[in-house]
Design a protein around this motif. Structure first.
Motif, PDB file in Angstrom:
ATOM      1  N   THR A  28       0.824  -1.202   0.000  1.00 37.23           N
ATOM      2  CA  THR A  28       0.000   0.000   0.000  1.00 37.23           C
ATOM      3  C   THR A  28       0.861   1.257   0.000  1.00 37.23           C
ATOM      4  OG1 THR A  28      -1.715  -1.174   1.229  1.00 37.23           O
ATOM      5  CG2 THR A  28      -1.839   1.219   1.231  1.00 37.23           C
ATOM      6  N   PRO A  30       1.321   4.773   1.371  1.00 36.40           N
ATOM      7  CA  PRO A  30       0.764   5.490   2.515  1.00 36.40           C
ATOM      8  C   PRO A  30       0.218   6.869   2.174  1.00 36.40           C
ATOM      9  CG  PRO A  30       3.161   5.346   2.679  1.00 36.40           C
ATOM     10  CD  PRO A  30       2.742   4.457   1.563  1.00 36.40           C
ATOM     11  N   GLY A  96       6.961   6.162   1.650  1.00 36.17           N
ATOM     12  CA  GLY A  96       6.618   7.561   1.870  1.00 36.17           C
ATOM     13  C   GLY A  96       7.814   8.490   1.905  1.00 36.17           C
ATOM     14  N   ARG A 180       4.993  -3.625   6.147  1.00 41.82           N
ATOM     15  CA  ARG A 180       4.550  -2.395   5.483  1.00 41.82           C
ATOM     16  C   ARG A 180       5.505  -1.958   4.381  1.00 41.82           C
ATOM     17  NH1 ARG A 180       3.630   0.815  11.073  1.00 41.82           N
ATOM     18  NH2 ARG A 180       5.508  -0.421  11.496  1.00 41.82           N
ATOM     19  N   ILE A 328       3.941   6.656   8.023  1.00 37.39           N
ATOM     20  CA  ILE A 328       3.839   5.318   7.453  1.00 37.39           C
ATOM     21  C   ILE A 328       2.408   4.784   7.461  1.00 37.39           C
ATOM     22  CG2 ILE A 328       4.392   4.138   9.618  1.00 37.39           C
ATOM     23  CD1 ILE A 328       5.452   3.097   6.025  1.00 37.39           C
ATOM     24  N   ASP A 329       1.606   5.140   8.471  1.00 41.10           N
ATOM     25  CA  ASP A 329       0.210   4.707   8.489  1.00 41.10           C
ATOM     26  C   ASP A 329      -0.588   5.604   9.431  1.00 41.10           C
ATOM     27  OD1 ASP A 329       0.740   3.735  11.112  1.00 41.10           O
ATOM     28  OD2 ASP A 329       1.103   1.715  10.392  1.00 41.10           O
ATOM     29  N   ARG A 330      -1.891   5.395   9.421  1.00 33.38           N
ATOM     30  CA  ARG A 330      -2.784   6.248  10.202  1.00 33.38           C
ATOM     31  C   ARG A 330      -2.523   6.114  11.707  1.00 33.38           C
ATOM     32  NH1 ARG A 330      -5.660  10.783   8.774  1.00 33.38           N
ATOM     33  NH2 ARG A 330      -6.879  11.345  10.613  1.00 33.38           N
ATOM     34  N   ALA A 359      -2.303  12.724   4.781  1.00 33.28           N
ATOM     35  CA  ALA A 359      -1.645  11.557   5.356  1.00 33.28           C
ATOM     36  C   ALA A 359      -0.354  11.923   6.079  1.00 33.28           C
ATOM     37  CB  ALA A 359      -1.340  10.543   4.259  1.00 33.28           C
TER      38      ALA A 359
END
Length: 484
Positions: A28, A30, A96, A180, A328-330, A359
């Motif tokens: 995914t 980010p 990212g 990730r 990197i993520d939420r 993000a």
């Protein structure tokens, strides 16, 4: 077909060749949430056969001539150079990274391979004196199978800095990247060494969750574990490895201090501080997490740092020219924001930032802190720069050392004063007139206290110590006489 075409690795992991996996997960982006592909996920049950195969292949690899092993490492460096643009694209989209950080990381990977290409020819021991009529030698031999567990933030180089020296010194490797960043931290390395001529079975790529990591640590064939990541996970790995009588090299968290001495050039100091705190959105173990500024400069420095922060654009580095990409993520985004808002609620003041931006997170400057606030005491792993003042170098040394971490410290200003201060600081690295983020393949890297188990990476001495065992060997011209 490109070098990293998903036709090679899509839905697969690499263990004695690319193997289809019934367990899969999306890769995914980010910044957007877009799917970039699907990677095969290993399970804990996949680890034992991989470790057994690695142990088998390691014997033949260790017996390979030094020049042959060196040639594989040199070719790996050449392949990183040839495919740098494609690798950087993956670092931008999957990790990212802004473009400059991706280029820097790829450059480090190139340097790591070329530096490690010298290890097979490095002296592998020493001749000892002996009271008996014999030769007495202490020789270095490969440890065997090395387990490497790598993080998401600099996924390529933080995996490679253990994989490359371990291979160069004749070991086999089980690599478990963060799920990730399974492509930029795993597939890239596997593909590079595959094309560089590494024999099958020597390097195994096992993306997966914590259960896979535990299985890597516990596999009987694995004699050395190299982990880079958070301090809590590192403690658990170190404890488990200790019970199994295995060596664990742990490079863990940091809450690194930048000290601005009286008389320092404020404009240059603020530039250094901004780079240290905001590079890769602050997602670096060496990130400048604490700014200690002499009371005579603190107001001017804070204003200059806040101006730098306000000027830094946040966005999607794959599609825009930005200074800060996504976190990197939420979950990490909300954690960073929670630390900032909790500190403000406790009395800290925002001089810049403090806001979620898509993000990403705005570059943030906090003032009015006390040293018990979460933004000061915790490793934030986000683009946040807390600032406090000090009056004397004795006070600065006390504040710097008043942390569970001890990874990296920067000191800006008069060199003589900085040298005296450096002698009082507990840290694995001290950089005078530089910020806290610095890494070179030939330099020892590691921290003290909760930042890890010392300098276990970088340079021939550290790498040989980390990935080999010492064997005492004696030789006589004839069978010795004994009184039995």
């Amino acid at each position: 077909m490109t070098f990293l075409d998903s036709a090679v690795w899509g839905g697969k992991f690499c263990s004695d060749g690319w193997r289809h996996s019934p367990a899969r997960q999306p890769v995914t982006e980010p910044a957007t949430g877009d799917r970039l592909g699907t990677v095969g996920v290993a399970t804990a049950e996949d680890v034992d056969p991989a470790a057994a195969r690695a142990a088998e292949a390691q014997r033949a690899w260790a017996a390979t001539s030094p020049q042959r092993r060196a040639a594989v490492l040199r070719r790996a460096g050449e392949l990183f150079t040839e495919h740098a643009a494609e690798i950087e694209d993956w670092l931008v989209r999957e990790a990212g990274s802004v473009r400059s950080k991706a280029g820097f990381e790829t450059g480090l990977a190139i340097g790591e391979c070329f530096e490690c290409a010298a290890l097979p020819a490095h002296p592998q021991g020493e001749v000892l004196t002996s009271e008996d009529a014999r030769w007495s030698l202490a020789r270095r031999r490969p440890a065997g199978v090395v387990g490497v567990i790598a993080p998401f933030n600099f996924p390529l180089v933080l995996g490679l800095r253990s994989v490359a020296p371990a291979l160069a010194l004749g070991n086999a490797v089980l690599l478990k990247p963060d799920p990730r960043t399974a492509v930029s931290g795993g597939v890239v390395i596997a593909r590079i060494f595959e094309e560089a001529g590494l024999p099958a079975g020597v390097l195994h790529l096992l993306p997966g969750d914590g259960a896979v990591g535990r299985a890597v640590v516990e596999a009987p064939e694995v004699r050395v574990v190299s982990f880079t990541g958070s301090t809590p996970v590192g403690r658990a790995i170190g404890e488990r490895a200790g019970r199994l009588l295995k060596r664990a090299h742990l490079e863990l968290g940091g809450n690194n201090a930048l000290v601005v001495l009286p008389g320092a050039d404020v404009a240059r100091a603020a530039s250094a501080g901004a780079f240290g705190s905001y590079l890769h959105q602050g997602q670096i173990c060496m990130t400048t997490g604490r700014h200690l500024v002499h009371e005579s400069l603190v107001d001017e420095y804070t204003a200059a740092l806040a101006a730098k922060a306000d000027a830094l654009r946040v966005g999607d580095p794959a599609r825009e020219d930005v200074a800060l990409g996504p976190l990197i993520d939420r979950g990490q985004l909300e954690r960073v924001h929670g630390i900032v808002t909790d500190s403000v609620a406790a009395g800290a003041k925002l001089a810049a930032g403090g806001e979620i931006d898509g993000a990403g997170y705005r570059a943030t400057v906090l003032t009015g802190l006390t040293t018990d606030m979460p933004a000061w005491r915790e490793e934030i792993f986000g683009p946040v720069a807390p600032v406090v003042s000090f009056s004397t170098t004795e006070e600065a040394a006390r504040i710097v050392n008043d942390s569970e971490y001890g990874l990296s410290v920067g000191i800006l200003g008069d060199v003589g004063t900085a040298m005296r201060l450096a002698d009082r600081i507990d840290s694995g690295k001290v950089h005078i007139n530089e910020q806290t983020v610095s890494d070179e393949p030939n330099a020892p890297f590691g921290g003290v206290k909760a930042s890890g188990t010392g300098s276990r990476f970088g340079g021939p001495a550290a790498n040989v110590e980390a990935f080999t065992e010492t064997q005492w060997l004696t030789v006589r011209p004839d069978i010795a006489d004994y009184p039995f």
